[in-house]
Design a protein around this motif. Structure first.
Motif, PDB file in Angstrom:
ATOM      1  N   ARG A   5       0.836  -1.196   0.000  1.00  0.00           N
ATOM      2  CA  ARG A   5       0.000   0.000   0.000  1.00  0.00           C
ATOM      3  C   ARG A   5       0.868   1.242   0.000  1.00  0.00           C
ATOM      4  O   ARG A   5       1.879   1.299   0.711  1.00  0.00           O
ATOM      5  N   GLN A   6       0.435   2.224  -0.761  1.00  0.00           N
ATOM      6  CA  GLN A   6       1.156   3.483  -0.795  1.00  0.00           C
ATOM      7  C   GLN A   6       0.233   4.633  -0.418  1.00  0.00           C
ATOM      8  O   GLN A   6      -0.953   4.614  -0.712  1.00  0.00           O
ATOM      9  N   SER A   7       0.834   5.635   0.185  1.00  0.00           N
ATOM     10  CA  SER A   7       0.089   6.851   0.496  1.00  0.00           C
ATOM     11  C   SER A   7       1.066   8.020   0.509  1.00  0.00           C
ATOM     12  O   SER A   7       2.263   7.842   0.809  1.00  0.00           O
ATOM     13  N   PRO A   8       0.622   9.221   0.220  1.00  0.00           N
ATOM     14  CA  PRO A   8      -0.702   9.495  -0.323  1.00  0.00           C
ATOM     15  C   PRO A   8      -0.784   9.090  -1.795  1.00  0.00           C
ATOM     16  O   PRO A   8       0.224   8.746  -2.403  1.00  0.00           O
ATOM     17  N   GLN A   9      -1.950   9.148  -2.334  1.00  0.00           N
ATOM     18  CA  GLN A   9      -2.137   8.847  -3.756  1.00  0.00           C
ATOM     19  C   GLN A   9      -1.502   9.952  -4.598  1.00  0.00           C
ATOM     20  O   GLN A   9      -0.956   9.695  -5.667  1.00  0.00           O
ATOM     21  N   SER A  10      -1.588  11.169  -4.086  1.00  0.00           N
ATOM     22  CA  SER A  10      -1.022  12.312  -4.786  1.00  0.00           C
ATOM     23  C   SER A  10      -0.421  13.253  -3.762  1.00  0.00           C
ATOM     24  O   SER A  10      -0.952  13.407  -2.657  1.00  0.00           O
ATOM     25  N   LEU A  11       0.691  13.871  -4.115  1.00  0.00           N
ATOM     26  CA  LEU A  11       1.403  14.750  -3.193  1.00  0.00           C
ATOM     27  C   LEU A  11       1.984  15.931  -3.962  1.00  0.00           C
ATOM     28  O   LEU A  11       2.635  15.731  -4.998  1.00  0.00           O
ATOM     29  N   THR A  12       1.738  17.117  -3.440  1.00  0.00           N
ATOM     30  CA  THR A  12       2.296  18.325  -4.041  1.00  0.00           C
ATOM     31  C   THR A  12       3.145  19.038  -3.006  1.00  0.00           C
ATOM     32  O   THR A  12       2.683  19.279  -1.886  1.00  0.00           O
ATOM     33  N   GLY A 105       1.144   3.428  -6.369  1.00  0.00           N
ATOM     34  CA  GLY A 105       1.870   4.604  -6.808  1.00  0.00           C
ATOM     35  C   GLY A 105       1.444   5.884  -6.111  1.00  0.00           C
ATOM     36  O   GLY A 105       0.318   6.014  -5.633  1.00  0.00           O
ATOM     37  N   THR A 106       2.375   6.806  -6.035  1.00  0.00           N
ATOM     38  CA  THR A 106       2.105   8.157  -5.545  1.00  0.00           C
ATOM     39  C   THR A 106       2.519   9.122  -6.639  1.00  0.00           C
ATOM     40  O   THR A 106       3.670   9.089  -7.099  1.00  0.00           O
ATOM     41  N   GLN A 107       1.583   9.956  -7.034  1.00  0.00           N
ATOM     42  CA  GLN A 107       1.903  10.972  -8.030  1.00  0.00           C
ATOM     43  C   GLN A 107       2.468  12.186  -7.304  1.00  0.00           C
ATOM     44  O   GLN A 107       1.781  12.815  -6.500  1.00  0.00           O
ATOM     45  N   LEU A 108       3.700  12.490  -7.571  1.00  0.00           N
ATOM     46  CA  LEU A 108       4.388  13.610  -6.916  1.00  0.00           C
ATOM     47  C   LEU A 108       4.488  14.791  -7.866  1.00  0.00           C
ATOM     48  O   LEU A 108       4.938  14.648  -9.006  1.00  0.00           O
TER      49      LEU A 108
ATOM     50  N   LYS B  42      -5.044   1.957 -11.742  1.00  0.00           N
ATOM     51  CA  LYS B  42      -4.641   0.824 -10.928  1.00  0.00           C
ATOM     52  C   LYS B  42      -3.131   0.650 -10.941  1.00  0.00           C
ATOM     53  O   LYS B  42      -2.416   1.254 -11.710  1.00  0.00           O
ATOM     54  N   THR B  43      -2.679  -0.226 -10.076  1.00  0.00           N
ATOM     55  CA  THR B  43      -1.255  -0.511 -10.002  1.00  0.00           C
ATOM     56  C   THR B  43      -0.866  -1.506 -11.096  1.00  0.00           C
ATOM     57  O   THR B  43      -1.687  -1.918 -11.904  1.00  0.00           O
ATOM     58  N   PHE B  44       0.361  -1.877 -11.096  1.00  0.00           N
ATOM     59  CA  PHE B  44       0.829  -2.887 -12.038  1.00  0.00           C
ATOM     60  C   PHE B  44       0.485  -4.266 -11.468  1.00  0.00           C
ATOM     61  O   PHE B  44       1.015  -4.685 -10.446  1.00  0.00           O
ATOM     62  N   GLU B  45      -0.403  -4.953 -12.141  1.00  0.00           N
ATOM     63  CA  GLU B  45      -0.785  -6.305 -11.736  1.00  0.00           C
ATOM     64  C   GLU B  45       0.079  -7.310 -12.478  1.00  0.00           C
ATOM     65  O   GLU B  45       0.232  -7.212 -13.696  1.00  0.00           O
ATOM     66  N   LEU B  46       0.583  -8.262 -11.752  1.00  0.00           N
ATOM     67  CA  LEU B  46       1.359  -9.321 -12.393  1.00  0.00           C
ATOM     68  C   LEU B  46       0.414 -10.260 -13.128  1.00  0.00           C
ATOM     69  O   LEU B  46      -0.535 -10.783 -12.544  1.00  0.00           O
ATOM     70  N   ILE B  47       0.684 -10.457 -14.417  1.00  0.00           N
ATOM     71  CA  ILE B  47      -0.114 -11.377 -15.218  1.00  0.00           C
ATOM     72  C   ILE B  47       0.468 -12.784 -15.107  1.00  0.00           C
ATOM     73  O   ILE B  47      -0.220 -13.740 -14.797  1.00  0.00           O
ATOM     74  N   ALA B  84      -9.503  -9.369 -27.338  1.00  0.00           N
ATOM     75  CA  ALA B  84      -9.429  -8.191 -26.461  1.00  0.00           C
ATOM     76  C   ALA B  84     -10.770  -7.481 -26.373  1.00  0.00           C
ATOM     77  O   ALA B  84     -11.470  -7.290 -27.374  1.00  0.00           O
ATOM     78  N   TYR B  85     -11.124  -7.073 -25.163  1.00  0.00           N
ATOM     79  CA  TYR B  85     -12.313  -6.284 -24.930  1.00  0.00           C
ATOM     80  C   TYR B  85     -11.938  -5.065 -24.096  1.00  0.00           C
ATOM     81  O   TYR B  85     -10.783  -4.902 -23.691  1.00  0.00           O
ATOM     82  N   LEU B  86     -12.932  -4.235 -23.830  1.00  0.00           N
ATOM     83  CA  LEU B  86     -12.651  -2.964 -23.149  1.00  0.00           C
ATOM     84  C   LEU B  86     -11.883  -3.158 -21.850  1.00  0.00           C
ATOM     85  O   LEU B  86     -11.019  -2.353 -21.512  1.00  0.00           O
ATOM     86  N   GLU B  87     -12.213  -4.200 -21.106  1.00  0.00           N
ATOM     87  CA  GLU B  87     -11.568  -4.397 -19.806  1.00  0.00           C
ATOM     88  C   GLU B  87     -10.092  -4.758 -19.932  1.00  0.00           C
ATOM     89  O   GLU B  87      -9.366  -4.773 -18.932  1.00  0.00           O
ATOM     90  N   ASP B  88      -9.650  -5.045 -21.152  1.00  0.00           N
ATOM     91  CA  ASP B  88      -8.238  -5.367 -21.373  1.00  0.00           C
ATOM     92  C   ASP B  88      -7.403  -4.130 -21.685  1.00  0.00           C
ATOM     93  O   ASP B  88      -6.182  -4.236 -21.863  1.00  0.00           O
ATOM     94  N   ARG B  89      -8.037  -2.984 -21.725  1.00  0.00           N
ATOM     95  CA  ARG B  89      -7.291  -1.753 -21.984  1.00  0.00           C
ATOM     96  C   ARG B  89      -6.267  -1.514 -20.877  1.00  0.00           C
ATOM     97  O   ARG B  89      -6.480  -1.873 -19.728  1.00  0.00           O
ATOM     98  N   GLY B  90      -5.185  -0.895 -21.270  1.00  0.00           N
ATOM     99  CA  GLY B  90      -4.205  -0.528 -20.256  1.00  0.00           C
ATOM    100  C   GLY B  90      -2.800  -0.555 -20.806  1.00  0.00           C
ATOM    101  O   GLY B  90      -2.571  -0.713 -21.996  1.00  0.00           O
ATOM    102  N   LEU B  91      -1.878  -0.404 -19.893  1.00  0.00           N
ATOM    103  CA  LEU B  91      -0.456  -0.435 -20.247  1.00  0.00           C
ATOM    104  C   LEU B  91       0.109  -1.786 -19.847  1.00  0.00           C
ATOM    105  O   LEU B  91       0.025  -2.179 -18.685  1.00  0.00           O
ATOM    106  N   TYR B  92       0.656  -2.484 -20.802  1.00  0.00           N
ATOM    107  CA  TYR B  92       1.260  -3.791 -20.549  1.00  0.00           C
ATOM    108  C   TYR B  92       2.769  -3.623 -20.511  1.00  0.00           C
ATOM    109  O   TYR B  92       3.369  -3.033 -21.403  1.00  0.00           O
ATOM    110  N   LEU B  93       3.352  -4.173 -19.483  1.00  0.00           N
ATOM    111  CA  LEU B  93       4.775  -3.962 -19.243  1.00  0.00           C
ATOM    112  C   LEU B  93       5.489  -5.293 -19.073  1.00  0.00           C
ATOM    113  O   LEU B  93       4.988  -6.175 -18.380  1.00  0.00           O
ATOM    114  N   CYS B  94       6.616  -5.429 -19.706  1.00  0.00           N
ATOM    115  CA  CYS B  94       7.415  -6.620 -19.456  1.00  0.00           C
ATOM    116  C   CYS B  94       8.609  -6.221 -18.596  1.00  0.00           C
ATOM    117  O   CYS B  94       9.170  -5.142 -18.756  1.00  0.00           O
ATOM    118  N   GLY B  95       8.946  -7.075 -17.668  1.00  0.00           N
ATOM    119  CA  GLY B  95      10.111  -6.860 -16.821  1.00  0.00           C
ATOM    120  C   GLY B  95      10.989  -8.095 -16.901  1.00  0.00           C
ATOM    121  O   GLY B  95      10.538  -9.186 -16.561  1.00  0.00           O
TER     122      GLY B  95
END
Lengths: 112, 116
Positions: A5-12, A105-108, B42-47, B84-95
């Protein structure tokens, strides 16, 4: 259940001030905590990281403070600059499972 | 230095069609590749996590039937988003993880998927 968990969501903050970004986690098996900085259109870049054996890690203007007992850590950015404006992700890694879990994430935003 | 090239950077596909994204590791051996999705807000979810010479491990809510992954060697991985449907929108990232540097992941720039 959100593992990281991260906080805050946004910070200025104003330029020159210290920005403090918070992170907490649930899983005791996490053994490595990297912070990533993400600029729009760029790939996440590793900023600084810490292991639970330490309670502080410093790299220039960036410092991580780590409290293992409370499962909390924070990223301090001193003398903040407009170029520090970005989204910062706290992450936790479990070596045994070879997986990295991100916070939201926190948007700074650094105002000149 | 170590880099990961991910392409395409952006793609638009019609609902119900499929699209493929690729990652190329340069300057290191990608012993494992993790694919993430960042949905809006949302955060980065591991697929899934793909390790050479091991089975690909998919996270809950993600399946091989929907997100087939190929990791044929130590420098390349691809993932396809099928139907792919609308719920699949987003940024896909490989690490990609360098087997000689524990925990350190090198990320691609991401593939932004829009679905019409």
């Amino acid at each position: 259940q959100q593992q990281v968990r991260q906080s805050p969501q946004s910070l200025t903050v104003w330029e020159g001030e210290t920005a403090i970004l918070n992170c907490s986690y649930e899983d005791s098996t996490f053994d490595y905590f990297p912070w990533y900085r993400l600029f729009p259109g760029e790939s996440p870049a590793l900023l600084i990281a810490i292991r639970p054996v330490s309670n502080k890690k410093e790299d220039g203007r960036f410092t991580i403070f780590f409290n293992k007992r409370e499962k909390k850590l924070s990223l301090h950015i001193t003398d903040s600059q407009p170029g520090d404006s970005a989204t910062y992700f706290c992450a936790a890694y479990t070596g045994g499972a070879d997986r990295l879990t991100f916070g939201k994430g926190t948007q700074l935003i650094i105002q000149p | 230095g170590a880099l990961v090239y991910q392409y395409p950077r952006r793609t638009i596909c019609k609902s119900g069609t499929s699209m493929r994204m690729e990652c190329q590791a340069v300057g290191f051996q990608a012993t494992s590749v993790a694919w993430y999705r960042q949905s809006p807000q949302k955060t980065f979810e591991l697929i899934a996590l793909s390790t050479v010479n091991s089975a690909i491990k998919y996270e809950q809510n993600f399946t091989q039937e929907k997100f087939p992954i190929s990791h044929p060697n130590l420098s390349f991985s691809s993932m396809t988003v099928l139907n792919a449907y609308l719920e699949d929108r987003g940024l896909y990232l490989c690490g990609a993880r360098d087997g000689t540097v524990n925990e350190r992941l090198f990320f691609g720039h991401g593939t932004k998927l829009s679905v019409l």
